[in-house]
Structures are given as structure tokens and as C-alpha cells.
Design an enzyme around this catalytic site. Structure first.
Site, PDB file in Angstrom:
ATOM      1  N   PRO A 263      31.781 -53.672 -13.693  1.00  0.00           N
ATOM      2  CA  PRO A 263      31.058 -54.718 -14.406  1.00  0.00           C
ATOM      3  C   PRO A 263      29.666 -54.964 -13.815  1.00  0.00           C
ATOM      4  O   PRO A 263      29.503 -54.982 -12.587  1.00  0.00           O
ATOM      5  CB  PRO A 263      31.943 -55.948 -14.213  1.00  0.00           C
TER       6      PRO A 263
ATOM      7  N   ARG B 232      26.750 -56.793 -16.116  1.00  0.00           N
ATOM      8  CA  ARG B 232      26.322 -57.993 -16.828  1.00  0.00           C
ATOM      9  C   ARG B 232      27.239 -59.195 -16.574  1.00  0.00           C
ATOM     10  O   ARG B 232      26.769 -60.303 -16.325  1.00  0.00           O
ATOM     11  CB  ARG B 232      26.304 -57.685 -18.334  1.00  0.00           C
TER      12      ARG B 232
ATOM     13  N   CYS C 139       0.479 -59.290 -24.126  1.00  0.00           N
ATOM     14  CA  CYS C 139      -0.304 -58.903 -25.302  1.00  0.00           C
ATOM     15  C   CYS C 139       0.489 -58.006 -26.243  1.00  0.00           C
ATOM     16  O   CYS C 139       0.179 -56.814 -26.400  1.00  0.00           O
ATOM     17  CB  CYS C 139      -1.588 -58.227 -24.869  1.00  0.00           C
TER      18      CYS C 139
HETATM   19  C1  LIG Z   1      25.553 -49.901 -17.220  1.00  0.00           C
HETATM   20  C2  LIG Z   1      26.836 -49.386 -16.783  1.00  0.00           C
HETATM   21  C3  LIG Z   1      27.843 -50.255 -16.391  1.00  0.00           C
HETATM   22  C4  LIG Z   1      27.692 -51.757 -16.466  1.00  0.00           C
HETATM   23  O1  LIG Z   1      27.657 -52.241 -17.760  1.00  0.00           O
HETATM   24  P1  LIG Z   1      27.646 -53.815 -18.017  1.00  0.00           P
HETATM   25  O2  LIG Z   1      27.539 -53.949 -19.477  1.00  0.00           O
HETATM   26  O3  LIG Z   1      26.473 -54.371 -17.308  1.00  0.00           O
HETATM   27  O4  LIG Z   1      28.932 -54.355 -17.479  1.00  0.00           O
HETATM   28  C5  LIG Z   1      29.010 -49.722 -15.900  1.00  0.00           C
HETATM   29  N1  LIG Z   1      29.197 -48.383 -15.822  1.00  0.00           N
HETATM   30  C6  LIG Z   1      28.254 -47.514 -16.206  1.00  0.00           C
HETATM   31  C7  LIG Z   1      28.505 -46.065 -16.083  1.00  0.00           C
HETATM   32  C8  LIG Z   1      27.048 -47.976 -16.708  1.00  0.00           C
HETATM   33  O5  LIG Z   1      26.129 -47.096 -17.088  1.00  0.00           O
END
Ligand SMILES: *Cc1c(COP(=O)(O)O)cnc(C)c1O
Length: 434
Positions: A292, A294, A362
Site C-alpha cells: 500500500p 496511497r 501558468c
Molecule cells: C504504485 C504501486 C503500488 C502502490 O499503489 P497505491 O495505489 O499507492 O497503494 C504498489 N505496488 C506497485 C507495484 C506499484 O507500482
């Protein structure tokens, strides 16, 4: 009052507090635009993930996808909470090294890892390389030979599942730049190659189906698919997957209409699916890994801005402009991402005006929030945009040669500057005179 804020987050002065610290004092002390994290929210979310696994009694790894927000202090926080981390570049790896983050808990991702990056990862003994493509197998093989060392690897596959999310946020569908395709036999071929590399120790397989996902179904399907592939690989290659990594992507609430499940609920469903599916095919229960990003840092982040100019044209929605914008948060301009804002110096004030909250860059597209419902705003007011902790600062730029903001961690009534504001001198420090 905004439903995302509760009364405990407003102090006696009637100001928004973040991690127990007055947001207006933060704005005065550190200036705006300013990114502030409520650190206990980050800790709690990591712990909530860990608790689910503990309760379900499965081996696990919670690996914070650090592209959401990468900083020395953030890696140190992840270390304190016992999380692993995903990195996707030499820069993120370097930051983690500087943070003293344990390298055995680093998972190195990316669909075009350079020779330099693989060498850096191998020399520093990162825990796992997440193998994405055939070119990488070749490069890694060469690097391992040169360094006379071995490494654990996990194979990234594209499970052929489209998550219901923004097109740019989808990564699991067949037509994707990430990972090995299943139906064409690429994934099988990749495993065969890796099994022939004495210096690579394949642990299992990985899929990441996208980001900001609200529905369980995609995760369940992906988990099921991964177990099916694992069963096939046992049959065909006598390979037993010890690790199944289902990626990240758990959605968060940005605006009123968003109704995501709690991030832990996704994990619960994933664990249940993997238990069920492995039992069906009589595979040993693997370690389950999640990544995780986000959901760990998004809701914990606030962006503070000072209101400057405004523009009112009769019959049109007024523009109110703040001192930041797409340089510190490109998501609205890039994906049409939506946010909610509150008046940090008076969050209880009746919201009765609809305005476009504009940035200072801008580009006409530099609108942080379209049709924002806010109290009437005046120059000098402090606005807090909520839930900006993921993919905000980490995607910041110096467009228009604006310095990137400072970042502060707030916890238990105390604030700590964790990234300094860029100075004007910083902006020219790479420039060379003619
Ligand atoms: C970006 C990414 C995540 C995290 O995704 P979230 O939406 O931020 O939880 C996990 N694993 C991989 C391989 C990613 O590219």
C-alpha cells in the site's frame, strides 16, 4: 464543517489542528505552501494492516510503496513501524540508505531498472528484486555474476484484470507495460529462465492491478489468478511459491462521493481468497505481501496554502488563487483528481460560496479544486486541502521556477520539519553560466 474533520481537530482558537498542532501556527512558522502529515494517522494505518495479518495468522509483509511519498523521515517512520518498503529508482533507494532503512526489507520494483540501479540494489543487498521483464533477467544475471552474490526475486505478472479506476491508474490489464503476460506464455518462460539462474532465488509471484480501487472484486480475482498460476508452476516446474504479493491500490476517500472500504477490509478479503484457493489446490499457505502507498500516507497529508488574488466575472464561477498549485500537487491537472478543502483559520465557518480554487502556475489547467464549496475567502486566509499525502509532494516540480514546499511531520502536539522548503539558490544550483 467538512465531514472529514471532527471537532477534536479544531482548537480553542477555532483553527484546524493537524497532529495536535495549530495549522495557522504551522503556516506562520514554516510558510506556505506547506505539506503537513499527521504522523499518527500513518502509524495507525500501517498497524491496521499488520493487525489483520496477525489476526488471520498468516505470514505477511506490509511493504510501503514509497513512491507515494519518499523522504528520509518517511523511511525512518516505516522502519519504526516494522514495515518493508518498495522502491522504484536509485533515488528512492539512496534516500532509504540515508535513512538507515534495513536493506533486507527493501523490494526493488520498476519496468526498466538500469544497470546502475541493479548494481546499486545488489551491492547494497536489497531484500528482493521484483522482476518485470526479460531484459532485466539478463542484466541482473550479469550483475550477480560480477558481484558473486545471490538474490531473492519475485516475478511480476499481468493478471489480465482491469480494475475499475482511472485509465492511468490501471496496471493489471493484459495491455500494460508492467510485468510478464500470462496467456502468451511469457510468465512461464520468465520462471524457466529464473530457475536456470543459480544466483536468483525465486520466491513467488506478484501482481498490482491498479490504484485508487474501491471494489473488492478485482483484488479477489487477482488473488485467485495468482494462486492458479502458482498451482500451475508447481505442476509444470515443481516450483512452490512461498510468496504471493497482491500489490497495493486500496482506494481512499478524497471527496464526499467516495465510499471506499477500509483498507484493511480489502486485505481481509484477499487473505480469505488466498486461503480458500490454496486449500482447493492443496498448496501450502504462502506469505502474503501487500504494497500500500496511497492508503498509508494519503489521508494523513494536508496541503496548506495562503489565499492571494481573486477574479470575479459576473455569471461565471469566481476564481480564488492560492500560493501553490500544480507544482506541489499535479494530480488535479494530470488526472482530474478531486479534493476537498477547508478554511483552516475557521473550519466552522458556513461554506456558502462556490469557487474555483486556482493555483499560481501558468497553465489554465492549474485548478486545484473546481467548484469548491467554501466560506467566502479573503486574502491571507489559510486553506487546507485534505488527503494530499500521496503522490503530491512526490510528484512536485519546479515548474515556473517555483521552489518546492517544505514538509512537516506533526504528532502529539509537536511539529518537526522533515523536508526544508527549497530556496531560490536551490533553484539555480545545477545551472551553469554561459
Ligand atoms: C504504485 C504501486 C503500488 C502502490 O499503489 P497505491 O495505489 O499507492 O497503494 C504498489 N505496488 C506497485 C507495484 C506499484 O507500482
Amino acid at each position: 464543517m467538512n465531514s472529514q474533520i471532527n471537532s477534536e481537530e479544531i482548537n480553542q482558537e477555532g483553527h484546524l489542528t493537524i497532529g495536535g498542532v495549530d495549522a495557522i501556527e504551522l503556516a506562520q512558522e514554516y510558510g506556505t505552501p506547506l505539506v503537513v502529515y499527521d504522523v499518527s494517522k500513518i502509524r495507525n494505518q500501517i498497524r491496521n494492516f499488520e493487525t489483520i495479518f496477525e489476526k488471520e495468522k498468516v505470514n505477511y509483509e506490509v511493504s510501503y510503496a514509497s513512491k507515494a511519498f519518499s523522504a528520509i523521515a518517511m523511511y525512518q517512520l516505516a522502519k519504526q513501524e516494522g514495515a518493508a518498503i518498495d522502491v522504484v529508482s536509485a533515488g528512492e533507494l539512496y534516500t532509504a540508505l540515508k535513512a538507515g532503512f534495513p536493506m533486507e526489507k527493501v523490494n526493488f520494483h520498476g519496468n526498466n531498472k538500469s544497470l546502475f540501479e541493479l548494481e546499486m540494489a545488489v551491492k547494497n543487498h536489497v531484500g528482493r528484486i521484483m522482476i518485470d521483464n526479460f531484459h532485466e533477467i539478463e542484466l541482473l544475471s550479469q550483475v550477480l555474476k560480477e558481484n558473486k552474490t545471490n538474490i531473492d526475486v519475485v516475478l511480476r505478472i499481468t493478471p489480465g484484470i482491469s480494475a475499475h479506476t482511472h485509465e492511468y491508474d490501471q496496471t493489471g490489464q493484459v495491455d500494460s507495460k508492467f510485468g510478464f503476460d500470462l496467456d502468451s506464455g511469457q510468465a512461464d518462460e520468465a520462471l524457466k529462465q529464473v530457475l536456470n539462474e543459480p544466483r536468483m532465488n525465486p520466491l513467488g509471484l506478484h501482481a498490482h492491478i491498479g490504484s485508487q480501487i474501491f471494489e473488492l472484486n478485482g483484488f479477489k480475482m487477482a488473488a485467485k489468478k495468482l494462486v492458479q498460476v502458482a498451482a500451475l508452476w508447481r505442476e509444470k516446474y515443481n516450483f512452490i511459491a512461498q510468496v504471493i504479493n497482491v500489490g497495493g491500490g486500496f482506494g481512499i476517500k478524497y471527496v464526499e462521493k467516495d465510499e471506499p472500504l477500509k483498507p484493511e477490509e480489502f486485505v481481509k478479503a484477499i487473505i480469505a481468497t488466498i486461503k480458500e484457493e490454496t486449500a482447493k489446490v492443496n498448496l501450502p499457505m504462502p506469505e502474503i505481501d501487500i504494497e500500500p502507498g496511497r492508503s498509508i500516507v494519503g489521508p494523513a497529508g494536508y496541503s496548506l496554502y495562503t489565499v492571494g488574488s481573486s477574479k470575479v466575472v459576473s455569471g461565471l464561477t469566481p476564481y480564488v488563487t492560492v500560493d501553490g498549485g500544480m507544482g506541489d500537487n499535479i494530480r488535479p491537472a494530470l488526472y482530474g483528481a478531486e479534493y476537498e478543502a477547508i478554511l483552516a483559520n475557521d473550519p466552522n465557518k458556513q461554506a456558502d460560496e462556490v469557487i474555483n480554487l486556482a493555483g499560481k502556475y501558468c497553465e489554465s489547467g492549474d485548478i486545484l479544486i473546481k467548484n469548491a464549496l467554501l466560506p467566502s475567502l479573503h486574502t491571507g486566509d489559510i486553506i487546507a486541502i485534505l488527503d494530499t499525502g500521496a503522490y503530491g509532494y512526490s510528484m512536485a516540480s519546479n515548474y515556473n521556477r517555483n521552489p518546492r514546499p517544505a514538509v512537516v511531520f506533526a504528532e502529539n502536539g509537536k511539529a518537526k520539519l522533515v523536508i526544508k522548503r527549497e530556496s531560490l539558490e536551490d533553484l539555480v544550483h545545477l545551472d551553469q553560466s554561459l
